[in-house]
Write an enzyme that holds these catalytic residues in place. Structure first.
Site, PDB file in Angstrom:
ATOM      1  N   ASP A 104       0.850  -1.205   0.000  1.00  0.00           N
ATOM      2  CA  ASP A 104       0.000   0.000   0.000  1.00  0.00           C
ATOM      3  C   ASP A 104       0.880   1.248   0.000  1.00  0.00           C
ATOM      4  O   ASP A 104       1.720   1.411   0.889  1.00  0.00           O
ATOM      5  CB  ASP A 104      -0.865  -0.047   1.272  1.00  0.00           C
ATOM      6  N   HIS A 106      -0.392   4.474  -0.214  1.00  0.00           N
ATOM      7  CA  HIS A 106      -1.125   5.688   0.186  1.00  0.00           C
ATOM      8  C   HIS A 106      -0.430   6.292   1.413  1.00  0.00           C
ATOM      9  O   HIS A 106      -0.335   5.633   2.439  1.00  0.00           O
ATOM     10  CB  HIS A 106      -2.578   5.349   0.517  1.00  0.00           C
ATOM     11  N   SER A 157      -4.804  -4.610   1.401  1.00  0.00           N
ATOM     12  CA  SER A 157      -3.637  -4.467   2.291  1.00  0.00           C
ATOM     13  C   SER A 157      -4.015  -4.584   3.771  1.00  0.00           C
ATOM     14  O   SER A 157      -3.136  -4.748   4.625  1.00  0.00           O
ATOM     15  CB  SER A 157      -2.902  -3.147   2.031  1.00  0.00           C
TER      16      SER A 157
HETATM   17 CO1  B1M Z   1      -5.929   5.235  -4.143  1.00  0.00          CO
HETATM   18  N1  B1M Z   1      -7.492   4.152  -3.647  1.00  0.00           N
HETATM   19  N2  B1M Z   1      -5.266   3.746  -5.216  1.00  0.00           N
HETATM   20  N3  B1M Z   1      -4.555   6.487  -4.677  1.00  0.00           N
HETATM   21  N4  B1M Z   1      -6.954   6.597  -3.328  1.00  0.00           N
HETATM   22  C1  B1M Z   1      -8.416   4.741  -2.678  1.00  0.00           C
HETATM   23  C2  B1M Z   1      -8.022   4.343  -1.270  1.00  0.00           C
HETATM   24  C3  B1M Z   1      -9.796   4.093  -3.138  1.00  0.00           C
HETATM   25  C4  B1M Z   1     -10.833   3.981  -2.004  1.00  0.00           C
HETATM   26  C5  B1M Z   1     -10.379   4.893  -4.334  1.00  0.00           C
HETATM   27  C6  B1M Z   1     -11.602   4.249  -4.945  1.00  0.00           C
HETATM   28  O1  B1M Z   1     -11.498   3.351  -5.730  1.00  0.00           O
HETATM   29  N5  B1M Z   1     -12.766   4.706  -4.610  1.00  0.00           N
HETATM   30  C7  B1M Z   1      -9.323   2.701  -3.704  1.00  0.00           C
HETATM   31  C8  B1M Z   1      -9.283   1.558  -2.700  1.00  0.00           C
HETATM   32  C9  B1M Z   1     -10.429   0.586  -2.917  1.00  0.00           C
HETATM   33  C10 B1M Z   1     -10.378  -0.496  -1.891  1.00  0.00           C
HETATM   34  O2  B1M Z   1      -9.406  -1.167  -1.694  1.00  0.00           O
HETATM   35  N6  B1M Z   1     -11.494  -0.674  -1.235  1.00  0.00           N
HETATM   36  C11 B1M Z   1      -7.941   3.051  -4.246  1.00  0.00           C
HETATM   37  C12 B1M Z   1      -7.258   2.299  -5.224  1.00  0.00           C
HETATM   38  C13 B1M Z   1      -8.016   1.122  -5.820  1.00  0.00           C
HETATM   39  C14 B1M Z   1      -5.958   2.615  -5.641  1.00  0.00           C
HETATM   40  C15 B1M Z   1      -5.099   1.883  -6.670  1.00  0.00           C
HETATM   41  C16 B1M Z   1      -5.144   0.342  -6.629  1.00  0.00           C
HETATM   42  C17 B1M Z   1      -5.523   2.438  -8.057  1.00  0.00           C
HETATM   43  C18 B1M Z   1      -4.822   1.836  -9.239  1.00  0.00           C
HETATM   44  O3  B1M Z   1      -3.622   1.905  -9.372  1.00  0.00           O
HETATM   45  N7  B1M Z   1      -5.629   1.228 -10.072  1.00  0.00           N
HETATM   46  C19 B1M Z   1      -3.683   2.405  -6.323  1.00  0.00           C
HETATM   47  C20 B1M Z   1      -3.048   1.561  -5.198  1.00  0.00           C
HETATM   48  C21 B1M Z   1      -1.586   1.617  -5.202  1.00  0.00           C
HETATM   49  C22 B1M Z   1      -1.036   0.903  -3.951  1.00  0.00           C
HETATM   50  O4  B1M Z   1      -1.194   1.371  -2.853  1.00  0.00           O
HETATM   51  N8  B1M Z   1      -0.411  -0.244  -4.146  1.00  0.00           N
HETATM   52  C23 B1M Z   1      -4.017   3.759  -5.799  1.00  0.00           C
HETATM   53  C24 B1M Z   1      -3.170   4.862  -5.933  1.00  0.00           C
HETATM   54  C25 B1M Z   1      -3.475   6.138  -5.466  1.00  0.00           C
HETATM   55  C26 B1M Z   1      -2.642   7.393  -5.761  1.00  0.00           C
HETATM   56  C27 B1M Z   1      -1.138   7.089  -5.859  1.00  0.00           C
HETATM   57  C28 B1M Z   1      -3.107   7.977  -7.061  1.00  0.00           C
HETATM   58  C29 B1M Z   1      -3.083   8.341  -4.603  1.00  0.00           C
HETATM   59  C30 B1M Z   1      -2.217   8.249  -3.353  1.00  0.00           C
HETATM   60  C31 B1M Z   1      -1.215   9.375  -3.282  1.00  0.00           C
HETATM   61  C32 B1M Z   1      -0.455   9.367  -1.991  1.00  0.00           C
HETATM   62  O5  B1M Z   1      -0.901   8.902  -0.960  1.00  0.00           O
HETATM   63  N9  B1M Z   1       0.722   9.932  -2.083  1.00  0.00           N
HETATM   64  C33 B1M Z   1      -4.447   7.774  -4.261  1.00  0.00           C
HETATM   65  C34 B1M Z   1      -5.447   8.492  -3.561  1.00  0.00           C
HETATM   66  C35 B1M Z   1      -5.115   9.951  -3.232  1.00  0.00           C
HETATM   67  C36 B1M Z   1      -6.666   7.888  -3.157  1.00  0.00           C
HETATM   68  C37 B1M Z   1      -7.917   8.567  -2.528  1.00  0.00           C
HETATM   69  C38 B1M Z   1      -8.609   9.385  -3.613  1.00  0.00           C
HETATM   70  C39 B1M Z   1      -7.658   9.448  -1.365  1.00  0.00           C
HETATM   71  C40 B1M Z   1      -6.833   8.804  -0.255  1.00  0.00           C
HETATM   72  C41 B1M Z   1      -6.419   9.898   0.679  1.00  0.00           C
HETATM   73  O6  B1M Z   1      -5.284  10.348   0.637  1.00  0.00           O
HETATM   74  N10 B1M Z   1      -7.375  10.380   1.467  1.00  0.00           N
HETATM   75  C42 B1M Z   1      -8.767   7.302  -2.062  1.00  0.00           C
HETATM   76  C43 B1M Z   1     -10.270   7.521  -2.116  1.00  0.00           C
HETATM   77  C44 B1M Z   1     -10.838   7.853  -0.745  1.00  0.00           C
HETATM   78  O7  B1M Z   1     -10.310   7.494   0.285  1.00  0.00           O
HETATM   79  N11 B1M Z   1     -11.966   8.512  -0.775  1.00  0.00           N
HETATM   80  C45 B1M Z   1      -8.133   6.192  -2.787  1.00  0.00           C
HETATM   81  C46 B1M Z   1      -7.175  11.526   2.352  1.00  0.00           C
HETATM   82  C47 B1M Z   1      -6.626  11.027   3.667  1.00  0.00           C
HETATM   83  C48 B1M Z   1      -6.424  12.218   4.572  1.00  0.00           C
HETATM   84  O8  B1M Z   1      -7.585  10.160   4.238  1.00  0.00           O
HETATM   85  O9  B1M Z   1      -6.039   8.160   4.064  1.00  0.00           O
HETATM   86  O10 B1M Z   1      -8.445   7.891   4.831  1.00  0.00           O
HETATM   87  P1  B1M Z   1      -7.213   8.705   4.770  1.00  0.00           P
HETATM   88  O11 B1M Z   1      -6.698   8.990   6.260  1.00  0.00           O
HETATM   89  C49 B1M Z   1      -7.530   9.481   7.289  1.00  0.00           C
HETATM   90  C50 B1M Z   1      -8.233   8.374   8.082  1.00  0.00           C
HETATM   91  O12 B1M Z   1      -8.445   7.170   7.354  1.00  0.00           O
HETATM   92  C51 B1M Z   1      -7.370   8.209   9.286  1.00  0.00           C
HETATM   93  O13 B1M Z   1      -6.887   9.524   9.520  1.00  0.00           O
HETATM   94  C52 B1M Z   1      -6.592  10.156   8.272  1.00  0.00           C
HETATM   95  C53 B1M Z   1      -6.760  11.640   8.447  1.00  0.00           C
HETATM   96  O14 B1M Z   1      -8.048  11.984   8.892  1.00  0.00           O
HETATM   97  N12 B1M Z   1      -6.217   7.319   9.250  1.00  0.00           N
HETATM   98  C54 B1M Z   1      -5.740   6.767  10.400  1.00  0.00           C
HETATM   99  C55 B1M Z   1      -5.418   6.930   8.245  1.00  0.00           C
HETATM  100  N13 B1M Z   1      -4.448   6.155   8.693  1.00  0.00           N
HETATM  101  C56 B1M Z   1      -4.596   6.044  10.029  1.00  0.00           C
HETATM  102  C57 B1M Z   1      -3.840   5.371  10.982  1.00  0.00           C
HETATM  103  C58 B1M Z   1      -4.271   5.433  12.304  1.00  0.00           C
HETATM  104  C59 B1M Z   1      -5.404   6.136  12.670  1.00  0.00           C
HETATM  105  C60 B1M Z   1      -6.151   6.831  11.730  1.00  0.00           C
HETATM  106  O15 B1M Z   1      -3.617   4.818  13.293  1.00  0.00           O
HETATM  107  C61 B1M Z   1      -2.355   4.281  13.039  1.00  0.00           C
END
Ligand code: B1M
Length: 217
Positions: A104, A106, A157
């Site tokens: 992963d 992200h 993941s």
């Molecule tokens: Co990706 N991606 N992505 N992506 N991406 C998601 C996660 C996805 C939900 C989008 C979708 O399809 N709707 C989906 C996952 C589906 C699933 O598994 N159910 C997805 C996918 C499929 C993929 C790829 C497989 C796409 C592809 O290549 N075909 C690929 C995976 C690559 C890999 O990891 N091996 C991929 C790639 C990418 C980018 C590189 C383009 C980019 C990441 C850039 C980067 O991180 N540098 C990206 C992005 C940006 C996203 C979305 C749009 C946004 C994620 C994000 O940064 N959110 C996402 C869609 C979504 O989530 N709505 C998506 C903002 C962030 C602040 O929130 O990470 O949730 P979040 O963190 C929050 C909380 O979750 C919590 O606090 C944070 C702050 O409030 N939190 C914790 C997080 N970690 C915590 C740990 C803790 C406690 C709280 O304790 C330790």
């Protein structure tokens, strides 16, 4: 310009993938005395989530999400050191090792959690993304942190979080360290199913849970 306007400006700049506008907005936020943590959470992050929503609805391409993530990071580079400065002035509450699990890449949510933990006075070692279970175990052995934090954004993941907890048990380290998990697909019930000590829904909850875990130690 009011605080709300500055936050909105940051949000729109990320929505538009405009790194220069993000940098200008971030500097303006600091000049106007806005809380850097709030500028990240309520400005930059909202813009990124807006683009994420558009992607979810099929209205944006992956390249646009990547551009928005780069714009977000441009702002984070300016705001994060200020958040960290605040954290350093506080007494260390505890030591946290954090990373995004193997498979992963992200890093945004994990980095925000790391920044917030620092802001609230934790010492944080950020292992980055795609972190193998071996690396988590090695660092727990070497650094003896209070908390291990694992982020997972992909359903594929999430099992890595479970693997790390199992490996901690096999290495006889599970009682030495608390485990917190988070990430968009992670839930409270998943956290208890895999034997984690805490689940953080967002960065603020992560900080509160970390404080509670430390209090229990
Ligand atoms: Co990706 N991606 N992505 N992506 N991406 C998601 C996660 C996805 C939900 C989008 C979708 O399809 N709707 C989906 C996952 C589906 C699933 O598994 N159910 C997805 C996918 C499929 C993929 C790829 C497989 C796409 C592809 O290549 N075909 C690929 C995976 C690559 C890999 O990891 N091996 C991929 C790639 C990418 C980018 C590189 C383009 C980019 C990441 C850039 C980067 O991180 N540098 C990206 C992005 C940006 C996203 C979305 C749009 C946004 C994620 C994000 O940064 N959110 C996402 C869609 C979504 O989530 N709505 C998506 C903002 C962030 C602040 O929130 O990470 O949730 P979040 O963190 C929050 C909380 O979750 C919590 O606090 C944070 C702050 O409030 N939190 C914790 C997080 N970690 C915590 C740990 C803790 C406690 C709280 O304790 C330790």
């Amino acid at each position: 310009m009011s605080k709300e306007n500055v936050l909105q400006k940051l949000r729109v700049a990320v929505q538009n993938y405009d790194e220069d506008a993000v940098r200008i907005g971030a500097r303006e936020a600091l000049e106007k005395g806005l809380d850097p943590a709030e500028s990240i959470q309520s400005g930059l992050m909202r813009g990124l989530l807006d683009v994420g929503e558009r992607w979810n609805c099929g209205e944006a391409f992956i390249t646009e999400v990547m551009l928005a993530a780069s714009a977000f990071k441009a702002g984070l580079e300016i705001l994060e050191p200020k958040v960290t400065e605040k954290g350093r002035s506080l007494k260390t509450l505890g030591r946290v090792v954090i990373g995004t699990v193997q498979g992963d890449i992200h890093d945004i949510g994990k980095s925000i959690v790391a920044v917030m933990l620092k802001a609230f006075g934790f010492e944080v070692q950020d292992l980055g993304v795609d972190v193998p279970s071996d690396r988590f175990i090695e660092v727990v052995k070497k650094s003896n942190p209070d908390i291990v934090g694992m982020s997972a954004l992909l359903t594929t993941s999430m099992p890595e979080q479970k693997k790390v907890i199992e490996r901690l048990g096999q290495a006889g380290l599970r009682d030495n360290v608390k485990v917190m998990v988070g990430g968009a697909p992670v839930t409270k019930s998943w956290a208890s199913e895999i034997g984690a000590d805490a689940y953080g829904e967002d960065a603020f909850e992560a900080v509160n849970k970390a404080k509670t875990l430390i209090a229990k130690r």
